[in-house]
Design a protein around this motif. Structure first.
Motif, PDB file in Angstrom:
ATOM      1  N   GLY A  21       0.809  -1.217   0.000  1.00 41.25           N
ATOM      2  CA  GLY A  21       0.000   0.000   0.000  1.00 41.25           C
ATOM      3  C   GLY A  21       0.840   1.264   0.000  1.00 41.25           C
ATOM      4  O   GLY A  21       2.081   1.227  -0.014  1.00 41.25           O
ATOM      5  N   TYR A  37       3.747   8.290  -6.884  1.00 38.36           N
ATOM      6  CA  TYR A  37       4.559   7.322  -6.135  1.00 38.36           C
ATOM      7  C   TYR A  37       4.197   5.911  -6.540  1.00 38.36           C
ATOM      8  O   TYR A  37       3.197   5.676  -7.213  1.00 38.36           O
ATOM      9  N   SER A  71      -2.739  -2.265  -3.384  1.00 39.68           N
ATOM     10  CA  SER A  71      -3.900  -3.105  -3.060  1.00 39.68           C
ATOM     11  C   SER A  71      -4.971  -3.093  -4.144  1.00 39.68           C
ATOM     12  O   SER A  71      -5.906  -3.889  -4.078  1.00 39.68           O
TER      13      SER A  71
HETATM   14  C1  SIN Z   1      -3.271   3.537  -0.871  1.00 41.68           C
HETATM   15  O1  SIN Z   1      -2.744   2.728  -0.127  1.00 41.68           O
HETATM   16  O2  SIN Z   1      -3.708   4.631  -0.410  1.00 41.68           O
HETATM   17  C2  SIN Z   1      -3.424   3.348  -2.348  1.00 41.68           C
HETATM   18  C3  SIN Z   1      -2.642   2.249  -2.907  1.00 41.68           C
HETATM   19  C4  SIN Z   1      -3.049   0.916  -2.394  1.00 41.68           C
HETATM   20  O3  SIN Z   1      -4.220   0.712  -2.089  1.00 41.68           O
HETATM   21  O4  SIN Z   1      -2.165   0.038  -2.309  1.00 41.68           O
END
Ligand code: SIN
Length: 358
Positions: A21, A37, A71
């Motif tokens: 994430g 990013y 994710s």
């Molecule tokens: C986030 O974590 O805010 C977006 C990217 C993800 O869900 O891995």
């Protein structure tokens, strides 16, 4: 602190599971473009090393990396891995509580999945599982990940009299039950919890706590975790202006086992779908009706009479209803293998009646 140890840690500790994430993300130009990013770049043990000096005295941490992904690419296989890791860790007497760092894009699915498969177990054992994430990458000047992670660690390690064992989440200084997680904004730091009933971390108010206890009293038995390749295929279809009957008919030529129908307003479906939905029921495709608005209740027979066998989602949003339907279909299969004549509707109905925390 000890991390990713070869030998299992036998002294009492909090286990921090990394899933990836934004909290583990890195921007190439963090000062000027923090929102450009890559998610899932930093290992969870490094995230912990970064906050080591702020970790409450006496709290021992162990980390475990289950995945390190964005994710939005979450798979059902990985959800099963996460659920099984949580169950095994809860059973470990040395684990006092768990923290999970997760991408926020599908944290809503992880939250309901963990509640329905591990919630009762966590409650019975008196251990807390706390999901958290971040909206800014780890190297952004205002990164929110470190404070979210610290809040999660504090909550996981706080004595029980303040709040029972169970599956919770914390972001931006607020906590909620993980099943109430909802990301309802693309970029805001409070994007994930703002739409849900929540409580300030460290200031758990009595009405919120009584809501938690009501949910826990109503949730009497966890559902089985599907094997990675045994998740039933369920899709979400959205009703909208200009909806076509072909949208449903096309799915009836596939091996789909269930459809979550995200209707407009109170969960109303376009009339153009009516005949093909009748065919879907005849074909044995499980149907759940919800609202595409992202909030509020979807009630049985409102706004019009439901097709026989089609269930309303109650307070479950479309992504949560999808996970709930998959777990209900899997539970039906397991029950039938065990010679019990329970249907997916029996399991789904138990989820829908869980009380809402206000
Ligand atoms: C986030 O974590 O805010 C977006 C990217 C993800 O869900 O891995």
């Amino acid at each position: 602190m000890s991390a990713n140890q070869a030998k299992p840690e036998t002294s009492p500790h909090i286990l921090v599971i990394g899933m990836g994430g934004t909290i583990a993300g890195l921007a190439s130009n963090p000062a000027e473009q923090p929102l450009q990013y890559q998610a899932g770049q930093v290992e969870v043990k490094s995230l912990l090393a970064h906050i080591e000096s702020a970790i409450p005295k006496g709290v021992k941490l162990v980390s475990q990396q289950v995945a390190n992904i964005n994710s939005r690419n979450m798979t059902e296989d990985l959800l099963s891995d996460l659920g099984n890791t949580v169950r095994v860790s809860l059973a470990n007497p040395a684990v006092l509580g768990l923290v999970i760092t997760h991408g926020t894009d599908t944290i809503e699915e992880a939250g309901i999945f963990l509640q329905l498969t591990c919630g009762k177990y966590a409650q019975i054992l008196g251990k807390r599982v706390i999901l958290t994430g971040a909206m800014l990458p780890a190297n952004a000047p205002q990164a929110d990940g470190p404070s979210n992670l610290l809040d999660a660690i504090r909550w996981a390690s706080t004595p029980l009299d303040n709040c029972p064992g169970g599956v919770y989440a914390v972001m931006d200084g607020r906590g909620c039950m993980a099943m109430d997680l909802a990301k309802r904004h693309g970029t805001a730091l409070n994007a994930v919890i703002q739409a849900s009933p929540s409580s300030s971390v460290g200031l758990i108010n009595p009405s919120w706590l009584s809501g938690v206890k009501a949910v826990e009293a109503a949730w009497t038995e966890d559902l089985p975790i599907p094997k990675g390749n045994e998740w039933p295929w369920v899709e979400i279809l959205t009703s909208h202006a200009g909806a076509r009957s072909e949208t449903i008919a096309l799915w009836l030529n596939s091996k789909v086992k269930g459809l979550v129908l995200a209707g407009s307003g109170m969960g109303g479906l376009h009339d153009a779908w009516q005949n093909s939905l009748i065919s879907a029921v005849k074909q044995g495709v499980a149907l759940v009706r919800t609202t595409r608005t992202g909030a509020g209740l979807t009630l049985t027979d409102i706004p019009e009479k439901d097709l026989e066998g089609c269930l309303a989602s109650g307070r479950l949003s479309a992504p949560r209803a999808r996970i709930a339907l998959q777990l209900a279909l899997n539970a039906e299969k397991q029950a039938q293998l065990a010679g019990k004549s329970l249907t997916w509707q029996d399991f789904f109905a138990r989820i829908v009646v869980l009380p809402e925390i206000r």
